[in-house]
Design a protein around this motif. Structure first.
Motif, PDB file in Angstrom:
ATOM      1  N   ALA A  18      39.408  32.066  41.918  1.00  0.00           N
ATOM      2  CA  ALA A  18      39.309  32.902  43.113  1.00  0.00           C
ATOM      3  C   ALA A  18      38.334  32.296  44.114  1.00  0.00           C
ATOM      4  O   ALA A  18      37.194  31.980  43.769  1.00  0.00           O
ATOM      5  N   ALA A  19      38.776  32.156  45.353  1.00  0.00           N
ATOM      6  CA  ALA A  19      37.915  31.627  46.410  1.00  0.00           C
ATOM      7  C   ALA A  19      37.021  32.724  46.977  1.00  0.00           C
ATOM      8  O   ALA A  19      35.983  32.442  47.554  1.00  0.00           O
ATOM      9  N   ARG A  20      37.452  33.966  46.832  1.00  0.00           N
ATOM     10  CA  ARG A  20      36.671  35.108  47.308  1.00  0.00           C
ATOM     11  C   ARG A  20      36.940  36.283  46.378  1.00  0.00           C
ATOM     12  O   ARG A  20      37.815  36.215  45.521  1.00  0.00           O
ATOM     13  N   ARG A  21      36.203  37.343  46.535  1.00  0.00           N
ATOM     14  CA  ARG A  21      36.427  38.529  45.714  1.00  0.00           C
ATOM     15  C   ARG A  21      37.827  39.072  45.998  1.00  0.00           C
ATOM     16  O   ARG A  21      38.228  39.212  47.154  1.00  0.00           O
ATOM     17  N   ILE A  22      38.552  39.387  44.925  1.00  0.00           N
ATOM     18  CA  ILE A  22      39.897  39.927  45.056  1.00  0.00           C
ATOM     19  C   ILE A  22      39.949  41.267  44.323  1.00  0.00           C
ATOM     20  O   ILE A  22      39.680  41.343  43.126  1.00  0.00           O
ATOM     21  N   VAL A  23      40.252  42.316  45.055  1.00  0.00           N
ATOM     22  CA  VAL A  23      40.410  43.650  44.486  1.00  0.00           C
ATOM     23  C   VAL A  23      41.834  44.081  44.762  1.00  0.00           C
ATOM     24  O   VAL A  23      42.295  44.008  45.904  1.00  0.00           O
ATOM     25  N   GLY A  24      42.539  44.499  43.747  1.00  0.00           N
ATOM     26  CA  GLY A  24      43.913  44.928  43.963  1.00  0.00           C
ATOM     27  C   GLY A  24      44.688  44.971  42.677  1.00  0.00           C
ATOM     28  O   GLY A  24      44.179  45.399  41.638  1.00  0.00           O
ATOM     29  N   THR A  25      45.924  44.496  42.734  1.00  0.00           N
ATOM     30  CA  THR A  25      46.834  44.552  41.592  1.00  0.00           C
ATOM     31  C   THR A  25      47.371  43.169  41.283  1.00  0.00           C
ATOM     32  O   THR A  25      47.777  42.432  42.184  1.00  0.00           O
ATOM     33  N   LEU A  26      47.366  42.842  40.012  1.00  0.00           N
ATOM     34  CA  LEU A  26      47.998  41.628  39.527  1.00  0.00           C
ATOM     35  C   LEU A  26      49.369  42.055  39.021  1.00  0.00           C
ATOM     36  O   LEU A  26      49.464  42.882  38.118  1.00  0.00           O
ATOM     37  N   ALA A  27      50.427  41.564  39.642  1.00  0.00           N
ATOM     38  CA  ALA A  27      51.792  41.911  39.246  1.00  0.00           C
ATOM     39  C   ALA A  27      52.398  40.716  38.522  1.00  0.00           C
ATOM     40  O   ALA A  27      52.343  39.592  39.026  1.00  0.00           O
TER      41      ALA A  27
END
Length: 133
Positions: A18-27
């Motif tokens: 990850a290049a930056r913080r990722i908040v969400g859904t991994l599909a």
């Protein structure tokens, strides 16, 4: 990865950084095949693991997903499954998906397929990150 601002994917290892913080859904959409038969159904699953350094890996709580593949002596049982997991990935974190099964004698796992029936090739696993930040 269409958006390099999210991170980079090593196609040889399957590890995403990850290049930056990722908040969400991994599909995840995947094809799982059991190549040898047997009377008993077997369980196959995957989980998301993270690492700060690529050496020490930690399963992500709540990320494990499981399916059952029927028995009855059938060979080459193929199941397509779509699964999702919520993620909060800090910048610089490495992410990988590992698979597991409750039996080693059934030869079960992700499978990519060649083009057939006039269609395109089929990847064994496709994942998408749907972000909110």
């Amino acid at each position: 990865i269409p958006n390099a601002a999210l991170g980079t994917l090593d196609n040889a290892t399957g590890i995403f950084i990850a290049a930056r913080r990722i908040v969400g859904t991994l599909a995840i959409s995947c094809q799982v095949r059991r190549t040898t038969g047997g009377a008993a159904a077997i369980t196959w699953g995957f989980q998301v693991e993270t690492s700060p350094d690529g050496i020490t890996w930690t399963p992500t709580a709540g990320s494990a997903r499981y399916i059952n593949l029927r028995g009855a002596g059938d060979n080459n049982v193929l199941q397509i499954t779509n699964l999702t997991a919520a993620v909060d990935i800090p910048a610089g974190t490495r992410v990988r998906i590992t698979q597991m099964t409750d039996t080693s004698s059934a030869n079960v796992g992700l499978v990519a397929l060649p083009a057939m029936l006039g269609g395109a090739t089929a990847a064994g696993l496709v994942f998408s990150l749907i972000t909110t930040l």
